[in-house]
Design a protein around this motif. Structure first.
Motif, PDB file in Angstrom:
ATOM      1  N   LYS A   1     -11.664 -34.633  -2.912  1.00  0.00           N
ATOM      2  CA  LYS A   1     -10.543 -35.574  -2.993  1.00  0.00           C
ATOM      3  C   LYS A   1      -9.930 -35.730  -1.609  1.00  0.00           C
ATOM      4  O   LYS A   1      -9.736 -34.721  -0.909  1.00  0.00           O
ATOM      5  CB  LYS A   1      -9.512 -35.002  -3.973  1.00  0.00           C
ATOM      6  CG  LYS A   1      -8.535 -35.992  -4.478  1.00  0.00           C
ATOM      7  CD  LYS A   1      -7.702 -35.386  -5.610  1.00  0.00           C
ATOM      8  CE  LYS A   1      -6.696 -36.412  -6.095  1.00  0.00           C
ATOM      9  NZ  LYS A   1      -5.763 -35.845  -7.048  1.00  0.00           N
ATOM     10  N   LEU A   2      -9.636 -36.982  -1.222  1.00  0.00           N
ATOM     11  CA  LEU A   2      -9.033 -37.241   0.091  1.00  0.00           C
ATOM     12  C   LEU A   2      -7.714 -37.989  -0.084  1.00  0.00           C
ATOM     13  O   LEU A   2      -7.518 -38.705  -1.076  1.00  0.00           O
ATOM     14  CB  LEU A   2      -9.963 -38.095   0.960  1.00  0.00           C
ATOM     15  CG  LEU A   2     -11.332 -37.532   1.320  1.00  0.00           C
ATOM     16  CD1 LEU A   2     -12.086 -38.516   2.209  1.00  0.00           C
ATOM     17  CD2 LEU A   2     -11.214 -36.179   2.035  1.00  0.00           C
TER      18      LEU A   2
ATOM     19  N   PRO B   1      -6.272 -26.778  -2.009  1.00  0.00           N
ATOM     20  CA  PRO B   1      -7.578 -26.616  -1.335  1.00  0.00           C
ATOM     21  C   PRO B   1      -8.626 -27.627  -1.770  1.00  0.00           C
ATOM     22  O   PRO B   1      -9.718 -27.676  -1.211  1.00  0.00           O
ATOM     23  CB  PRO B   1      -8.003 -25.192  -1.705  1.00  0.00           C
ATOM     24  CG  PRO B   1      -7.142 -24.776  -2.833  1.00  0.00           C
ATOM     25  CD  PRO B   1      -5.924 -25.649  -2.866  1.00  0.00           C
ATOM     26  N   ASN B   2      -8.294 -28.451  -2.788  1.00  0.00           N
ATOM     27  CA  ASN B   2      -9.261 -29.477  -3.221  1.00  0.00           C
ATOM     28  C   ASN B   2      -9.006 -30.836  -2.581  1.00  0.00           C
ATOM     29  O   ASN B   2      -9.766 -31.773  -2.790  1.00  0.00           O
ATOM     30  CB  ASN B   2      -9.198 -29.650  -4.743  1.00  0.00           C
ATOM     31  CG  ASN B   2      -9.554 -28.361  -5.432  1.00  0.00           C
ATOM     32  OD1 ASN B   2     -10.552 -27.731  -5.082  1.00  0.00           O
ATOM     33  ND2 ASN B   2      -8.714 -27.928  -6.359  1.00  0.00           N
ATOM     34  N   LEU B   3      -7.907 -30.936  -1.841  1.00  0.00           N
ATOM     35  CA  LEU B   3      -7.497 -32.236  -1.302  1.00  0.00           C
ATOM     36  C   LEU B   3      -7.331 -32.165   0.213  1.00  0.00           C
ATOM     37  O   LEU B   3      -6.465 -31.442   0.717  1.00  0.00           O
ATOM     38  CB  LEU B   3      -6.168 -32.653  -1.935  1.00  0.00           C
ATOM     39  CG  LEU B   3      -5.534 -33.910  -1.361  1.00  0.00           C
ATOM     40  CD1 LEU B   3      -6.078 -35.147  -2.072  1.00  0.00           C
ATOM     41  CD2 LEU B   3      -4.025 -33.880  -1.503  1.00  0.00           C
ATOM     42  N   ALA B   4      -8.169 -32.909   0.923  1.00  0.00           N
ATOM     43  CA  ALA B   4      -8.038 -32.944   2.391  1.00  0.00           C
ATOM     44  C   ALA B   4      -7.213 -34.164   2.786  1.00  0.00           C
ATOM     45  O   ALA B   4      -7.408 -35.246   2.223  1.00  0.00           O
ATOM     46  CB  ALA B   4      -9.415 -33.029   3.033  1.00  0.00           C
ATOM     47  N   ILE B   5      -6.298 -33.968   3.723  1.00  0.00           N
ATOM     48  CA  ILE B   5      -5.531 -35.118   4.225  1.00  0.00           C
ATOM     49  C   ILE B   5      -6.350 -35.732   5.362  1.00  0.00           C
ATOM     50  O   ILE B   5      -6.425 -35.196   6.458  1.00  0.00           O
ATOM     51  CB  ILE B   5      -4.118 -34.700   4.674  1.00  0.00           C
ATOM     52  CG1 ILE B   5      -3.380 -34.056   3.492  1.00  0.00           C
ATOM     53  CG2 ILE B   5      -3.362 -35.909   5.210  1.00  0.00           C
ATOM     54  CD1 ILE B   5      -1.951 -33.653   3.765  1.00  0.00           C
TER      55      ILE B   5
ATOM     56  N   PHE C   1      -2.128 -39.792  14.007  1.00  0.00           N
ATOM     57  CA  PHE C   1      -2.082 -39.322  12.609  1.00  0.00           C
ATOM     58  C   PHE C   1      -2.299 -37.813  12.553  1.00  0.00           C
ATOM     59  O   PHE C   1      -2.759 -37.208  13.527  1.00  0.00           O
ATOM     60  CB  PHE C   1      -3.120 -40.052  11.742  1.00  0.00           C
ATOM     61  CG  PHE C   1      -4.545 -39.897  12.188  1.00  0.00           C
ATOM     62  CD1 PHE C   1      -5.354 -38.875  11.692  1.00  0.00           C
ATOM     63  CD2 PHE C   1      -5.108 -40.773  13.108  1.00  0.00           C
ATOM     64  CE1 PHE C   1      -6.670 -38.738  12.099  1.00  0.00           C
ATOM     65  CE2 PHE C   1      -6.422 -40.657  13.525  1.00  0.00           C
ATOM     66  CZ  PHE C   1      -7.202 -39.634  13.019  1.00  0.00           C
ATOM     67  N   ILE C   2      -1.952 -37.270  11.410  1.00  0.00           N
ATOM     68  CA  ILE C   2      -2.224 -35.846  11.152  1.00  0.00           C
ATOM     69  C   ILE C   2      -3.443 -35.758  10.249  1.00  0.00           C
ATOM     70  O   ILE C   2      -3.627 -36.558   9.330  1.00  0.00           O
ATOM     71  CB  ILE C   2      -0.999 -35.166  10.485  1.00  0.00           C
ATOM     72  CG1 ILE C   2       0.153 -35.016  11.472  1.00  0.00           C
ATOM     73  CG2 ILE C   2      -1.387 -33.827   9.862  1.00  0.00           C
ATOM     74  CD1 ILE C   2       0.052 -33.870  12.468  1.00  0.00           C
ATOM     75  N   TYR C   3      -4.267 -34.771  10.565  1.00  0.00           N
ATOM     76  CA  TYR C   3      -5.492 -34.488   9.793  1.00  0.00           C
ATOM     77  C   TYR C   3      -5.301 -33.056   9.294  1.00  0.00           C
ATOM     78  O   TYR C   3      -5.044 -32.165  10.108  1.00  0.00           O
ATOM     79  CB  TYR C   3      -6.644 -34.605  10.789  1.00  0.00           C
ATOM     80  CG  TYR C   3      -8.044 -34.274  10.349  1.00  0.00           C
ATOM     81  CD1 TYR C   3      -8.693 -35.006   9.377  1.00  0.00           C
ATOM     82  CD2 TYR C   3      -8.754 -33.252  10.984  1.00  0.00           C
ATOM     83  CE1 TYR C   3     -10.006 -34.732   9.043  1.00  0.00           C
ATOM     84  CE2 TYR C   3     -10.073 -32.980  10.651  1.00  0.00           C
ATOM     85  CZ  TYR C   3     -10.696 -33.724   9.681  1.00  0.00           C
ATOM     86  OH  TYR C   3     -11.998 -33.457   9.356  1.00  0.00           O
ATOM     87  N   LEU C   4      -5.367 -32.869   8.006  1.00  0.00           N
ATOM     88  CA  LEU C   4      -5.066 -31.518   7.487  1.00  0.00           C
ATOM     89  C   LEU C   4      -6.163 -31.081   6.516  1.00  0.00           C
ATOM     90  O   LEU C   4      -6.392 -31.744   5.497  1.00  0.00           O
ATOM     91  CB  LEU C   4      -3.693 -31.521   6.806  1.00  0.00           C
ATOM     92  CG  LEU C   4      -3.131 -30.143   6.450  1.00  0.00           C
ATOM     93  CD1 LEU C   4      -1.604 -30.141   6.567  1.00  0.00           C
ATOM     94  CD2 LEU C   4      -3.530 -29.702   5.047  1.00  0.00           C
TER      95      LEU C   4
END
Ligand SMILES: Cc1cc2nc3c(=O)[nH]c(=O)nc-3n(C[C@H](O)[C@H](O)[C@H](O)COP(=O)(O)OP(=O)(O)OC[C@H]3O[C@@H](n4cnc5c(N)ncnc54)[C@H](O)[C@@H]3O)c2cc1C
Length: 392
Positions: free
Chosen positions: A71-72, A180-184, A198-201
């Protein structure tokens, strides 16, 4: 081999590109007799990069994948766009694990000679390519290098030369906040004064994540500026203050985003691979999967004893799309942001990823562009027509 300074293959630079190619060769039954010289300034695996990708790639070992997300999330213009991926999985490899795994295999192989040395230059006498190092000169007819810019590189025609630069912290926090299932993938809700930012997380668990402040612009910033933005983000978005997290490591990167035509060869018998070979996608900076595809292509040519194809990393169609986006990022930043917004608002994430990895077909691309603000893209085509009509 009669001459101990002569090798069948020389790989100069043992980073993502050099090691990916080495791994391919070591696993080829056809190339088993090839003597390889591997050169780098250091063979100590470094935990300094996380390489992410979403394509289905052959990897040395599935175990090298450190984490994956199905998931993103993208945050832009006050909206959250988050979606489960169906066709892809977003995956992350730590450079340390990848390097360790391939070097371990190489150490066990009698094919590989290691040379820890500085690479100074490459030359050719018309019969062989030569690599000049701080520990002597070595020759081969097949040299693959990812260490040095070819001479004249800085004088090649280039209209747009941006950098994707970022600094991130891998942090541990004292509460369970992350999913932990969702990356930004991209959070544009940060000040846009340094460039398109932008932020990448990437959360690895509920209390551990890599948080990066990323900018598309012409110049690097002072390191403290990136750190300040990461700190601000943790505070405003997660209410995490100085004492609420510890920094396990810091990661910095600067990837070229430009319309320069990267030369396929440094000189006769010496091919440029990796970032220096132009394998970072100009509009995104993603290079890892392109490096894998190129390694496979080189190995196939070596196996069949065909010439190494001198192809560009992208086909013409995608080079045009990249140059249009580069133009907006460089000259019309508001419209570039609007384009990102439309991209994620009006298409599924699977479609976006397919397009970004150049696995899309013209019908999907037409559908994507038909939902974009078309005037800025027409303008970018007009402004960049001297590149577009001459092959980019
Ligand atoms: C921090 C970071 C994160 C990234 N994340 C991603 C990502 O998530 N996804 C993605 O697709 N791409 C990513 N990239 C872009 C790209 O995939 C990487 O830069 C990748 O490492 C490029 O591979 P390479 O082999 O060209 O260069 P490198 O991996 O940097 O390898 C070059 C090698 O050459 C050696 N070398 C250089 N000069 C000399 C010399 N003079 N003498 C001897 N040895 C020398 C170096 O020691 C190094 O081992 C990232 C880049 C960075 C910097």
């Amino acid at each position: 081999m009669a001459n101990k300074k002569q090798f069948d293959i020389i790989i100069a630079g043992a980073g993502a590109a050099g090691l990916s190619l080495l791994w391919r060769i070591l696993n080829s039954s056809v190339l088993r007799d090839q003597k390889i010289l591997l050169i780098d300034q250091s063979f100590e695996p470094a935990n300094d990069k996380t390489w992410c990708f979403w394509e289905d790639l052959s990897l040395p070992n599935e175990g090298v994948i450190h984490h994956s997300w199905e998931k993103l999330l993208v945050k832009i213009a006050g909206e959250d766009y988050s979606e489960n991926l169906n066709e892809y999985v977003y995956k992350c490899i730590r450079s340390e694990n990848f390097t360790h795994h391939i070097l371990q295999q190489a150490e066990k192989s009698e094919q590989v000679t290691f040379l820890e040395a500085g690479i100074k230059d490459f030359i050719s006498d018309g019969q062989f390519g030569f690599v000049q190092t701080t520990k002597g000169e070595f020759k081969s007819r097949k040299i693959f290098q990812s260490a040095l810019k070819p001479s004249g590189f800085d004088n090649l025609e280039v209209d747009i030369s941006l950098i994707q630069h970022f600094l991130g912290w891998e942090i541990n926090i004292n509460k369970n906040l992350f999913d932990p299932n969702l990356a930004i993938f991209m959070d544009f809700e940060v000040p846009q004064s340094d460039g398109t930012s932008f932020i990448y997380l990437l959360p690895f668990s509920q209390n551990k994540a890599l948080v990066e402040y990323t900018i598309f612009s012409e110049n690097l910033l002072e390191k403290d500026r990136y750190r300040e933005q990461v700190r601000n983000y943790l505070e405003t978005r997660y209410n995490l203050h100085k004492d609420d997290f510890s920094i396990e490591r810091e990661e910095f990167g600067a990837i070229p985003m430009e319309d320069r035509k990267y030369p396929a060869k440094y000189c006769d018998f010496v091919w440029n691979i990796g970032t220096i070979g132009g394998f970072a996608k100009p509009s995104t900076g993603y290079a890892f999967s392109r490096i894998q595809k190129r390694s496979l292509e080189i190995m196939n040519a070596l196996e069949s004893q065909n010439p190494i194809p001198e192809r560009r990393a992208s086909s013409y169609r995608f080079r045009v799309y990249d140059i249009m986006m580069l133009y907006l990022l460089s000259h019309e930043r508001d419209n570039a942001l609007r384009a990102f917004e439309c991209l994620f608002q009006k298409n599924s994430f699977d479609q976006v990823l397919k397009f970004l990895s150049e696995e899309s077909n013209p019908a999907l691309e037409l559908s994507i562009f038909s939902k974009m603000p078309y005037m800025p893209f027409f303008r970018s085509m007009y402004k960049m027509k001297h590149r577009i009509f001459t092959g980019v």
